[in-house]
Design an enzyme around this catalytic site. Structure first.
Site, PDB file in Angstrom:
ATOM      1  N   LYS A  40      -1.363  -9.476   2.772  1.00 51.42           N
ATOM      2  CA  LYS A  40      -0.683  -9.044   3.992  1.00 51.42           C
ATOM      3  C   LYS A  40      -1.588  -8.119   4.780  1.00 51.42           C
ATOM      4  O   LYS A  40      -2.270  -7.270   4.188  1.00 51.42           O
ATOM      5  CB  LYS A  40       0.642  -8.347   3.686  1.00 51.42           C
ATOM      6  CG  LYS A  40       1.405  -7.913   4.961  1.00 51.42           C
ATOM      7  CD  LYS A  40       2.821  -7.492   4.656  1.00 51.42           C
ATOM      8  CE  LYS A  40       2.914  -6.128   4.027  1.00 51.42           C
ATOM      9  NZ  LYS A  40       2.455  -5.032   4.943  1.00 51.42           N
ATOM     10  N   ASP A  67       0.833  -1.201   0.000  1.00 51.67           N
ATOM     11  CA  ASP A  67       0.000   0.000   0.000  1.00 51.67           C
ATOM     12  C   ASP A  67       0.873   1.258   0.000  1.00 51.67           C
ATOM     13  O   ASP A  67       0.374   2.370  -0.084  1.00 51.67           O
ATOM     14  CB  ASP A  67      -1.002  -0.004   1.157  1.00 51.67           C
ATOM     15  CG  ASP A  67      -0.345  -0.145   2.523  1.00 51.67           C
ATOM     16  OD1 ASP A  67       0.898  -0.144   2.615  1.00 51.67           O
ATOM     17  OD2 ASP A  67      -1.095  -0.277   3.520  1.00 51.67           O
ATOM     18  N   SER A  68       2.209   1.055   0.056  1.00 48.97           N
ATOM     19  CA  SER A  68       3.145   2.162  -0.152  1.00 48.97           C
ATOM     20  C   SER A  68       3.000   2.754  -1.550  1.00 48.97           C
ATOM     21  O   SER A  68       3.539   3.833  -1.829  1.00 48.97           O
ATOM     22  CB  SER A  68       4.592   1.686   0.073  1.00 48.97           C
ATOM     23  OG  SER A  68       4.841   0.478  -0.621  1.00 48.97           O
ATOM     24  N   GLU A 108       8.478  -4.241  11.221  1.00 56.90           N
ATOM     25  CA  GLU A 108       8.943  -2.952  10.727  1.00 56.90           C
ATOM     26  C   GLU A 108       9.403  -2.045  11.843  1.00 56.90           C
ATOM     27  O   GLU A 108       8.690  -1.820  12.824  1.00 56.90           O
ATOM     28  CB  GLU A 108       7.832  -2.253   9.917  1.00 56.90           C
ATOM     29  CG  GLU A 108       8.272  -0.920   9.350  1.00 56.90           C
ATOM     30  CD  GLU A 108       7.304  -0.343   8.329  1.00 56.90           C
ATOM     31  OE1 GLU A 108       7.560   0.784   7.843  1.00 56.90           O
ATOM     32  OE2 GLU A 108       6.293  -1.008   8.009  1.00 56.90           O
ATOM     33  N   ASP A 151      -0.934  -6.176  -0.231  1.00 59.25           N
ATOM     34  CA  ASP A 151      -1.444  -5.543   0.986  1.00 59.25           C
ATOM     35  C   ASP A 151      -2.957  -5.370   0.919  1.00 59.25           C
ATOM     36  O   ASP A 151      -3.482  -4.876  -0.097  1.00 59.25           O
ATOM     37  CB  ASP A 151      -0.821  -4.162   1.170  1.00 59.25           C
ATOM     38  CG  ASP A 151       0.439  -4.183   2.021  1.00 59.25           C
ATOM     39  OD1 ASP A 151       0.611  -5.124   2.814  1.00 59.25           O
ATOM     40  OD2 ASP A 151       1.249  -3.245   1.887  1.00 59.25           O
TER      41      ASP A 151
END
EC number: 2.1.2.11
Length: 272
Positions: A121, A52-53, A190, A91
């Site tokens: 994810k 989703d980045s 993360e 994602d």
């Protein structure tokens, strides 16, 4: 001590577990479009994350929150069409799974059916446990994500390192064990302390992939545009830039502009 790389015709969730058991590190990068995914897959990456980045690097949003399920399916479809070997993980975007396990399942099914992705994810621990179980019960592989979870940025208020305090570290370890027990095939950690990440990786049998989580985990993931140096404003400690494409591309485009203006392009050999 490095472990010899094993050749896999296709990477599956089972391949990743096998890599962990053999001590072979897992390589993972993001990709969002056909052309870049073709290059990444051809270079031998194990896992491609359609992250989703994309909300940040492809659409220019400040956070990952605005990207929609339809947009994620579009990006994932483009990536899947490019790959021959890599495992493609997609994602689930913000708002598509947090409120209701039934909605989470519908979102995951749409991604699998409409994009052809291989797994999804999800960010979070016990708060999304029911959604994870429902998706897994439908036969859809799930990768977990703990530590800094960008979809919760307004809750955290900052992108600083997570789980530095004992209480949060304890919750993270409990969540990791829960994700393994629930049936997740891997976990992304993360931006947490390296010692904690290594402890988590050693406590679970499933692969743990880090981003800003040190070297004691089972693999690493970076955002493709960051490691290629296409972005230049983002400079966290964990990021290694393998190229400086921002500068190279700027110079190349500037040269093209000059060549067009000066009538150097096209020359006699570049026309019919």
């Amino acid at each position: 001590m490095s472990v010899a790389k094993k050749e896999y015709k296709r990477i599956t969730v089972k391949s990743l577990v096998d890599m962990k058991s053999r001590g072979e590190k897992i390589s993972m990068l993001t990709a969002y479009d056909y052309t870049m995914a073709k290059i990444v897959d051809g270079a031998g990456i194990d896992v491609i994350l359609v992250g989703d980045s994309a909300s940040n690097v492809m659409a220019g949003h400040e956070t990952t929150l605005p990207i929609t399920l339809d947009q994620m399916i579009y990006h994932a479809s483009s990536v899947v069409r490019a790959i021959d070997r890599s495992l493609v993980v997609v994602d689930l975007p913000f708002g598509s799974y947090q409120s209701d396990p039934k909605e989470a399942l519908r979102s995951a099914i749409r991604i699998m059916k409409e994009s052809g992705g291989h797994a999804v994810k999800m960010e979070g621990g016990k708060e999304v446990k029911d959604s994870i179980k429902r998706i897994l019960n439908a036969g859809i592989p799930v990768m977990g994500h703990l530590g800094l979870t960008p979809q919760s940025i307004y809750k955290f208020g900052t992108y600083t390192v997570r789980a530095k305090e004992e209480e949060e570290a304890k919750r993270l370890k409990e969540d990791a064990l829960m994700l393994e027990k629930a049936g997740c095939f891997a976990i992304v950690l993360e931006k947490i302390p390296a010692t904690l990440a290594q402890e988590v990786a050693e406590s679970v049998s499933i692969p743990v992939i880090g981003i800003g989580a040190g070297s004691g985990v089972d693999g690493q993931v970076l955002v493709l545009h960051d490691m290629l140096g296409m972005t230049h404003e983002f400079n966290p400690r964990f990021l290694r830039r393998y190229m400086n494409l921002y500068e190279d591309m700027t110079n190349a485009i500037g040269q093209y502009v000059d060549d067009v203006k000066s009538e150097d392009f096209p020359n006699d050999e570049e026309q019919y």
